[in-house]
Design a protein around this motif. Structure first.
Motif, short mmCIF file in Angstrom:
data_model
loop_
_atom_site.label_atom_id
_atom_site.label_comp_id
_atom_site.label_asym_id
_atom_site.label_seq_id
_atom_site.Cartn_x
_atom_site.Cartn_y
_atom_site.Cartn_z
N GLY A 46 3.75 -11.53 24.97
CA GLY A 46 3.64 -10.23 24.30
C GLY A 46 4.89 -9.95 23.49
N PRO A 47 4.96 -8.76 22.89
CA PRO A 47 6.15 -8.40 22.11
C PRO A 47 7.39 -8.32 23.00
CG PRO A 47 4.57 -6.59 22.20
CD PRO A 47 3.94 -7.74 22.89
N ALA A 106 0.84 -1.20 0.00
CA ALA A 106 0.00 0.00 0.00
C ALA A 106 0.87 1.25 0.00
CB ALA A 106 -0.90 0.00 1.22
N ILE A 107 0.31 2.34 -0.49
CA ILE A 107 1.02 3.62 -0.48
C ILE A 107 0.57 4.36 0.77
CG2 ILE A 107 1.51 5.73 -1.74
CD1 ILE A 107 0.65 4.25 -4.28
N SER A 108 1.15 3.99 1.88
CA SER A 108 0.80 4.62 3.15
C SER A 108 2.09 5.01 3.85
CB SER A 108 -0.02 3.67 4.01
OG SER A 108 0.73 2.51 4.31
N PRO A 109 2.05 6.10 4.60
CA PRO A 109 3.27 6.51 5.32
C PRO A 109 3.55 5.54 6.47
CG PRO A 109 1.43 7.91 5.94
CD PRO A 109 0.94 7.02 4.83
N PRO A 110 4.80 5.47 6.90
CA PRO A 110 5.13 4.61 8.04
C PRO A 110 4.38 5.04 9.29
CG PRO A 110 7.11 5.28 6.89
CD PRO A 110 5.99 6.08 6.31
N ALA A 111 3.97 4.07 10.08
CA ALA A 111 3.24 4.34 11.32
C ALA A 111 4.07 3.85 12.50
CB ALA A 111 1.90 3.63 11.30
N PRO A 112 4.00 4.54 13.65
CA PRO A 112 4.75 4.08 14.82
C PRO A 112 4.29 2.70 15.26
CG PRO A 112 3.88 6.29 15.17
CD PRO A 112 3.28 5.78 13.91
N LEU A 113 5.25 1.83 15.54
CA LEU A 113 4.95 0.48 16.01
C LEU A 113 5.26 0.35 17.49
CD1 LEU A 113 4.22 -2.50 15.40
CD2 LEU A 113 6.64 -2.86 14.94
N ALA A 114 6.45 0.83 17.91
CA ALA A 114 6.85 0.66 19.30
C ALA A 114 7.79 1.78 19.72
CB ALA A 114 7.53 -0.68 19.48
N ASP A 115 7.69 2.18 20.98
CA ASP A 115 8.65 3.08 21.61
C ASP A 115 9.51 2.23 22.53
OD1 ASP A 115 7.84 5.50 20.45
OD2 ASP A 115 6.20 5.70 21.88
N ILE A 116 10.83 2.38 22.39
CA ILE A 116 11.76 1.52 23.12
C ILE A 116 12.78 2.38 23.84
CG2 ILE A 116 13.50 -0.29 22.89
CD1 ILE A 116 12.06 -1.06 20.26
N LYS A 117 13.03 2.07 25.11
CA LYS A 117 14.13 2.66 25.86
C LYS A 117 15.18 1.57 26.01
CE LYS A 117 11.75 6.08 28.69
NZ LYS A 117 11.47 6.50 30.07
N SER A 129 20.41 -3.75 27.69
CA SER A 129 19.08 -4.01 28.24
C SER A 129 18.09 -3.05 27.58
CB SER A 129 19.07 -3.84 29.75
OG SER A 129 19.48 -2.53 30.09
N ALA A 130 16.84 -3.48 27.49
CA ALA A 130 15.84 -2.66 26.82
C ALA A 130 14.49 -2.84 27.50
CB ALA A 130 15.74 -3.03 25.35
N GLU A 131 13.65 -1.83 27.30
CA GLU A 131 12.30 -1.86 27.85
C GLU A 131 11.34 -1.36 26.77
OE1 GLU A 131 11.11 1.36 30.59
OE2 GLU A 131 10.61 -0.27 31.96
N LEU A 132 10.25 -2.06 26.62
CA LEU A 132 9.22 -1.68 25.67
C LEU A 132 8.28 -0.69 26.36
CD1 LEU A 132 8.21 -2.29 22.80
CD2 LEU A 132 6.72 -4.00 23.80
N VAL A 133 8.33 0.58 25.95
CA VAL A 133 7.51 1.61 26.56
C VAL A 133 6.07 1.51 26.06
CG1 VAL A 133 7.20 4.09 26.87
CG2 VAL A 133 9.50 3.12 26.84
N SER A 134 5.91 1.40 24.74
CA SER A 134 4.57 1.25 24.18
C SER A 134 4.66 0.41 22.92
CB SER A 134 3.95 2.61 23.87
OG SER A 134 4.62 3.23 22.80
N PHE A 135 3.58 -0.30 22.63
CA PHE A 135 3.50 -1.12 21.43
C PHE A 135 2.11 -0.98 20.86
CE2 PHE A 135 2.61 -5.05 19.14
CZ PHE A 135 3.73 -5.14 18.33
N ASP A 136 2.03 -0.50 19.62
CA ASP A 136 0.75 -0.35 18.94
C ASP A 136 0.66 -1.41 17.86
OD1 ASP A 136 0.24 1.95 20.45
OD2 ASP A 136 1.33 3.20 19.02
N ALA A 137 -0.27 -2.35 18.03
CA ALA A 137 -0.44 -3.39 17.02
C ALA A 137 -0.82 -2.74 15.70
CB ALA A 137 -1.50 -4.37 17.46
N PRO A 138 -0.14 -3.11 14.62
CA PRO A 138 -0.41 -2.45 13.34
C PRO A 138 -1.76 -2.83 12.76
CG PRO A 138 1.13 -4.25 13.04
CD PRO A 138 0.90 -4.13 14.51
N GLU A 139 -2.39 -1.86 12.12
CA GLU A 139 -3.63 -2.12 11.39
C GLU A 139 -3.23 -2.40 9.95
OE1 GLU A 139 -6.37 1.09 11.88
OE2 GLU A 139 -6.19 1.05 14.06
N ILE A 140 -3.41 -3.64 9.53
CA ILE A 140 -2.91 -4.08 8.24
C ILE A 140 -4.07 -4.35 7.30
CG2 ILE A 140 -1.52 -5.84 7.10
CD1 ILE A 140 -0.24 -6.28 9.92
N GLU A 141 -3.93 -3.86 6.08
CA GLU A 141 -4.96 -4.11 5.08
C GLU A 141 -4.92 -5.58 4.68
OE1 GLU A 141 -4.47 -1.38 1.87
OE2 GLU A 141 -4.48 0.36 3.18
#
Length: 191
Positions: free
Chosen positions: A131-132, A34-45, A52-64
């Motif tokens: 989870g992720p 699709a011709i769609s702009p990139p969307a945020p998937l996850a914020d990571i610290k 070491s890493a921590e997943l701050v937020s994860f947005d499940a992608p809406e896929i056509e």
């Protein structure tokens, strides 16, 4: 006095826990078809020194429904370009029954050079940690190849042929000469 000491210790541990992750990044996802702009998937610290890493937020992608492939990476919204190398993953990575794992690849200074995404099938009896997940990898210096001896060329530029190996007599003639001299100089018995 003790209350003040305990309170100071609690504040210090709380500050240490919050300052463990010193860098952060946002991972973006884009549908290839699709011709769609990139969307945020996850914020990571993450912390580049301890990996070491921590997943701050994860947005499940809406896929056509007609999409099959997704691009994952670090995207710069201001310049509308990808800041890191990207990877391609299947839509099934985010399907029901799979747990996605985001892998951040860091350079020697701790900057993100790439993001990849993989997934694993969730076991039916598994009730937690489905989870992720986040993994952080740092580039390391690779192993040097083990090389053979260099090829020796003659002055004409041809491969030098090795000299033929000497025979046993050519190698140890001096031992035979010493044995003959010993026999000749040894005194015989007088009768």
């Amino acid at each position: 006095m003790r209350v003040l000491t305990v309170l100071a210790a609690l504040c210090a541990s709380a500050l240490a826990a919050t300052s463990d992750f010193i860098d952060s990044t946002t991972v973006y996802i884009q549908q290839i078809d699709a011709i769609s702009p990139p969307a945020p998937l996850a914020d990571i610290k993450y912390n580049p020194s301890t990996l070491s890493a921590e997943l701050v937020s994860f947005d499940a992608p809406e896929i056509e429904p007609e999409s099959k492939l997704l691009r994952v990476g670090i995207y710069d919204v201001a310049t509308s370009s990808w800041k890191s190398s990207t990877s391609i993953t299947s839509v099934e990575t985010f399907a029901k029954g799979y747990s996605p794992t985001l892998v951040l690849s860091l350079d020697a200074q701790g900057g993100v050079i790439g993001v990849s995404c993989k997934s694993g099938k969730i076991d039916a009896g598994q009730t937690r940690d489905f989870g992720p997940k986040i993994k952080v990898r740092k580039t390391v210096k690779g192993k040097l190849p083990e090389l053979n001896k260099p090829v020796v060329l003659s002055p004409e530029g041809k491969v030098a042929t090795p000299e033929p190996e000497k025979t046993l007599l050519q190698k140890y003639w001096w031992v035979g000469l010493a044995a003959v001299m010993l026999l000749m100089t040894a005194g015989g018995g007088s009768e």
